[in-house]
Design a protein around this motif. Structure first.
Motif, PDB file in Angstrom:
ATOM      1  N   ASP A 254      28.070  57.244  24.782  1.00 26.45           N
ATOM      2  CA  ASP A 254      27.784  57.480  23.367  1.00 26.45           C
ATOM      3  C   ASP A 254      26.286  57.397  23.080  1.00 26.45           C
ATOM      4  O   ASP A 254      25.751  58.198  22.318  1.00 26.45           O
ATOM      5  CB  ASP A 254      28.537  56.479  22.484  1.00 26.45           C
TER       6      ASP A 254
ATOM      7  N   SER B 178      24.122  60.560  21.805  1.00 25.33           N
ATOM      8  CA  SER B 178      23.440  60.513  20.511  1.00 25.33           C
ATOM      9  C   SER B 178      21.941  60.808  20.665  1.00 25.33           C
ATOM     10  O   SER B 178      21.340  61.424  19.795  1.00 25.33           O
ATOM     11  CB  SER B 178      23.636  59.154  19.822  1.00 25.33           C
TER      12      SER B 178
ATOM     13  N   LYS C 219      21.382  64.649  21.169  1.00 24.23           N
ATOM     14  CA  LYS C 219      21.540  65.482  19.986  1.00 24.23           C
ATOM     15  C   LYS C 219      20.282  65.521  19.123  1.00 24.23           C
ATOM     16  O   LYS C 219      20.131  66.395  18.292  1.00 24.23           O
ATOM     17  CB  LYS C 219      22.708  64.977  19.133  1.00 24.23           C
ATOM     18  N   LYS C 220      19.376  64.578  19.318  1.00 24.51           N
ATOM     19  CA  LYS C 220      18.159  64.512  18.485  1.00 24.51           C
ATOM     20  C   LYS C 220      17.139  65.523  18.881  1.00 24.51           C
ATOM     21  O   LYS C 220      16.986  66.081  19.818  1.00 24.51           O
ATOM     22  CB  LYS C 220      17.555  63.107  18.549  1.00 24.51           C
TER      23      LYS C 220
END
Length: 72
Positions: free
Chosen positions: A64, A68, A71-72
């Protein structure tokens, strides 16, 4: 994910303080009790002890975190 195993015969508290000083994001402590219970005891550099959990649960947490950041 970069992994380093610390096999030195230092005390665990020393190893934890040194890892925090070196800004290691996650430490995975595996002691005799963890081996017996088939668990791991992860520590987050900022949040501290995350409690004993299965390796699969810790692996999901790391996935996770990586997802995450991707995705930035």
């Amino acid at each position: 994910i970069d992994v380093t195993v610390d096999h030195r015969s230092e005390k665990i508290g020393y190893k934890i303080r040194e890892a925090q000083k070196n800004k290691i994001p996650y430490m995975l402590v595996v002691g005799d009790r963890d081996i017996e219970n088939k668990t791991v005891s992860p520590r987050n550099r900022t949040e501290g002890d995350m409690g004993a959990m299965s390796f699969e649960a810790f692996e999901a947490i790391l996935k996770d975190v990586v997802d995450s950041k991707a995705k930035k």
